[in-house]
Design an enzyme around this catalytic site. Structure first.
Site, PDB file in Angstrom:
ATOM      1  N   ARG A 121       0.881  -1.181   0.000  1.00 30.76           N
ATOM      2  CA  ARG A 121       0.000   0.000   0.000  1.00 30.76           C
ATOM      3  C   ARG A 121       0.910   1.220   0.000  1.00 30.76           C
ATOM      4  O   ARG A 121       1.728   1.396   0.906  1.00 30.76           O
ATOM      5  CB  ARG A 121      -0.897   0.003   1.235  1.00 30.76           C
ATOM      6  CG  ARG A 121      -1.616   1.323   1.431  1.00 30.76           C
ATOM      7  CD  ARG A 121      -2.728   1.251   2.432  1.00 30.76           C
ATOM      8  NE  ARG A 121      -3.886   0.570   1.881  1.00 30.76           N
ATOM      9  CZ  ARG A 121      -5.125   0.661   2.362  1.00 30.76           C
ATOM     10  NH1 ARG A 121      -5.362   1.422   3.420  1.00 30.76           N
ATOM     11  NH2 ARG A 121      -6.119   0.008   1.811  1.00 30.76           N
ATOM     12  N   HIS A 164      -7.214   0.991  -6.550  1.00 35.65           N
ATOM     13  CA  HIS A 164      -7.444   0.106  -5.399  1.00 35.65           C
ATOM     14  C   HIS A 164      -8.067  -1.185  -5.950  1.00 35.65           C
ATOM     15  O   HIS A 164      -9.246  -1.476  -5.713  1.00 35.65           O
ATOM     16  CB  HIS A 164      -8.359   0.793  -4.383  1.00 35.65           C
ATOM     17  CG  HIS A 164      -8.327   0.186  -3.014  1.00 35.65           C
ATOM     18  ND1 HIS A 164      -7.562  -0.930  -2.693  1.00 35.65           N
ATOM     19  CD2 HIS A 164      -8.974   0.536  -1.869  1.00 35.65           C
ATOM     20  CE1 HIS A 164      -7.759  -1.224  -1.431  1.00 35.65           C
ATOM     21  NE2 HIS A 164      -8.596  -0.356  -0.893  1.00 35.65           N
ATOM     22  N   GLN A 187      -9.946  -3.805  -3.684  1.00 29.95           N
ATOM     23  CA  GLN A 187     -11.264  -3.334  -3.270  1.00 29.95           C
ATOM     24  C   GLN A 187     -12.288  -3.635  -4.365  1.00 29.95           C
ATOM     25  O   GLN A 187     -13.392  -4.124  -4.092  1.00 29.95           O
ATOM     26  CB  GLN A 187     -11.206  -1.812  -3.006  1.00 29.95           C
ATOM     27  CG  GLN A 187     -12.537  -1.210  -2.623  1.00 29.95           C
ATOM     28  CD  GLN A 187     -13.016  -1.688  -1.266  1.00 29.95           C
ATOM     29  OE1 GLN A 187     -12.284  -1.601  -0.283  1.00 29.95           O
ATOM     30  NE2 GLN A 187     -14.238  -2.194  -1.185  1.00 29.95           N
ATOM     31  N   ASP A 210     -17.114   7.086  -1.750  1.00 32.96           N
ATOM     32  CA  ASP A 210     -15.855   6.957  -1.013  1.00 32.96           C
ATOM     33  C   ASP A 210     -15.587   8.303  -0.341  1.00 32.96           C
ATOM     34  O   ASP A 210     -16.256   9.303  -0.637  1.00 32.96           O
ATOM     35  CB  ASP A 210     -14.727   6.593  -2.007  1.00 32.96           C
ATOM     36  CG  ASP A 210     -13.369   6.402  -1.328  1.00 32.96           C
ATOM     37  OD1 ASP A 210     -13.340   6.190  -0.093  1.00 32.96           O
ATOM     38  OD2 ASP A 210     -12.341   6.465  -2.031  1.00 32.96           O
ATOM     39  N   CYS A 253     -16.531   1.785   0.228  1.00 36.44           N
ATOM     40  CA  CYS A 253     -15.362   0.930   0.497  1.00 36.44           C
ATOM     41  C   CYS A 253     -14.930   1.019   1.959  1.00 36.44           C
ATOM     42  O   CYS A 253     -14.213   0.149   2.432  1.00 36.44           O
ATOM     43  CB  CYS A 253     -14.214   1.316  -0.427  1.00 36.44           C
ATOM     44  SG  CYS A 253     -13.716   3.037  -0.237  1.00 36.44           S
ATOM     45  N   ARG A 291     -13.718  -8.647   1.215  1.00 38.48           N
ATOM     46  CA  ARG A 291     -12.288  -8.410   0.951  1.00 38.48           C
ATOM     47  C   ARG A 291     -11.501  -9.692   1.227  1.00 38.48           C
ATOM     48  O   ARG A 291     -10.559 -10.036   0.512  1.00 38.48           O
ATOM     49  CB  ARG A 291     -11.756  -7.264   1.843  1.00 38.48           C
ATOM     50  CG  ARG A 291     -12.365  -5.904   1.563  1.00 38.48           C
ATOM     51  CD  ARG A 291     -11.913  -5.352   0.222  1.00 38.48           C
ATOM     52  NE  ARG A 291     -10.480  -5.261   0.103  1.00 38.48           N
ATOM     53  CZ  ARG A 291      -9.725  -4.257   0.560  1.00 38.48           C
ATOM     54  NH1 ARG A 291     -10.282  -3.226   1.146  1.00 38.48           N
ATOM     55  NH2 ARG A 291      -8.404  -4.261   0.409  1.00 38.48           N
TER      56      ARG A 291
HETATM   57  N1   CP Z   1     -11.319  -0.102   2.125  1.00 38.66           N
HETATM   58  C1   CP Z   1     -10.074  -0.165   2.593  1.00 38.66           C
HETATM   59  O1   CP Z   1      -9.116  -0.419   1.837  1.00 38.66           O
HETATM   60  O2   CP Z   1      -9.969   0.031   3.924  1.00 38.66           O
HETATM   61  P1   CP Z   1      -8.623   0.168   4.777  1.00 38.66           P
HETATM   62  O3   CP Z   1      -8.008   1.501   4.412  1.00 38.66           O
HETATM   63  O4   CP Z   1      -9.051   0.110   6.195  1.00 38.66           O
HETATM   64  O5   CP Z   1      -7.698  -0.955   4.402  1.00 38.66           O
HETATM   65  N1  NVA Z   2      -9.773   6.823  -1.489  1.00 40.54           N
HETATM   66  C1  NVA Z   2      -9.474   6.366  -0.153  1.00 40.54           C
HETATM   67  C2  NVA Z   2      -9.738   4.912  -0.014  1.00 40.54           C
HETATM   68  C3  NVA Z   2      -9.510   4.343   1.359  1.00 40.54           C
HETATM   69  C4  NVA Z   2      -9.720   2.857   1.411  1.00 40.54           C
HETATM   70  C5  NVA Z   2      -8.034   6.689   0.182  1.00 40.54           C
HETATM   71  O1  NVA Z   2      -7.170   6.510  -0.693  1.00 40.54           O
HETATM   72  O2  NVA Z   2      -7.764   7.111   1.303  1.00 40.54           O
END
Ligand code: CP
Ligand code: NVA
Length: 306
Positions: free
Chosen positions: A102, A129, A132, A224, A264, A292
């Site tokens: 990530r 993502h 997701q 989101d 999400c 997930r």
């Molecule tokens: N939706 C999602 O990726 O959540 P987190 O940021 O908690 O991993």
């Molecule tokens: N768009 C959001 C998604 C979190 C799961 C971010 O990148 O923070």
């Protein structure tokens, strides 16, 4: 054959995506059948941004498949002291069978994947993502009885979640509508790629600034956060800009009667989603979060165990 990576929703063909979703359904129905699929395999999970769902679901996914997960925070690695992401990938590939990351720029993922001789998975970047989106498709299949021909309306920021949802949705034959304020539309390159994919799948991608136009007759409403991780400085200004883009009861009324509402997560009730909608009868957000686990197990089994 070079190892496969999953850095984008566009890294799998339409057929592979369908196969992954079928496998995810099997894994959800009979988890025990797959309990030694990753026996003796190790997976590194690197987080340069916070996470609740992704971190826990990936760690549990690896464990339930019989493998071992090594969870690493970016600031605890030599990465935080200037070692390159490419060197990090090359080194870790000597110890583990897959690396999930990530991070911020998508280029960090491609640099790591180019240097690593094991599969690399995008656990969220500024651009996409894709993990997701897989869980989102599993949820839509379960809740709406299928994917092709569904009408999905996304509201808010044309961000990482929107990009992957558009790519994977159109690949599955979904009609994806994205409503954003002017200047926050999804990246033009992603929209063009969606149009290209749509020409062979029967799906479609439409970007608009009108929430009503997007919501009318939709079977799925999705949102989101308005400020993603890394955009904390813009959060206050974005509250103003995105004010008309909340999924509220009015938008739900414009959609189909049995519409499902997705997010999400993490959610901010009263911002991108009204509390009554988030906690109301149309909401499937916690099913979506639970999925997930199953889709990531499918992805790991596919990438690592054929
Ligand atoms: N939706 C999602 O990726 O959540 P987190 O940021 O908690 O991993
Ligand atoms: N768009 C959001 C998604 C979190 C799961 C971010 O990148 O923070």
């Amino acid at each position: 054959m070079p190892e496969r990576d999953f850095l984008s929703s566009d890294d799998v063909t339409e057929k592979e995506q369908t196969r992954l979703l079928e496998l995810a359904a099997q894994l959800k129905a009979s988890p025990r059948e797959f309990c030694d699929r990753l026996a003796g395999r190790q997976v590194a999970l690197i987080f340069e941004k916070p996470s609740t769902r992704t971190r826990v679901s990936f760690e549990v996914a690896v464990t339930q498949l019989g493998g071992d997960a090594v969870v690493l925070r970016g600031d605890e690695l030599q990465l935080g002291r200037g070692e390159t992401i490419a060197d990090t990938g090359a080194v870790l590939a000597g110890y583990v069978d897959a690396i999930a990351v990530r991070t911020f720029a998508q280029e960090r993922l491609t640099e790591l994947a180019d240097a690593a001789t094991v599969p690399v998975i995008n656990m969220l970047s500024d651009l996409e993502h894709p993990c997701q989106a897989l869980a989102d498709l599993q949820t839509i299949t379960e809740e709406r009885g299928g994917l092709a021909g569904q009408v999905l309306a996304y509201f808010g920021d044309g961000n990482n979640v929107a990009h992957s949802l558009m790519l994977s949705g159109v690949k599955a034959g979904i009609h994806v509508r994205v409503a954003t304020p002017r200047g926050y539309e999804p990246q033009p390159g992603i929209v063009r790629r969606c149009e290209e994919i749509a020409s062979s799948t029967g799906g479609s991608a439409r970007v608009t600034n009108s929430v009503e136009e997007a919501a009318r007759g939709a079977g799925i409403l999705y949102t989101d956060v308005w400020a993603s991780m890394g955009q904390e400085d813009e959060a206050a200004a974005r509250l103003q800009t995105f004010a008309g883009y909340q999924i509220d009861e009015k938008l739900v009324d414009l959609a189909e009667e049995d519409v499902i509402v997705m997010h999400c997560l993490p959610a901010h009730r009263g911002q991108e989603i009204a509390a009554g909608v988030m906690d109301g009868v149309h909401s499937v957000v916690f099913v979506q979060a639970a999925n997930r686990l199953h889709t990531q197990k499918a992805l790991l089994a596919w990438l690592l165990a054929g």
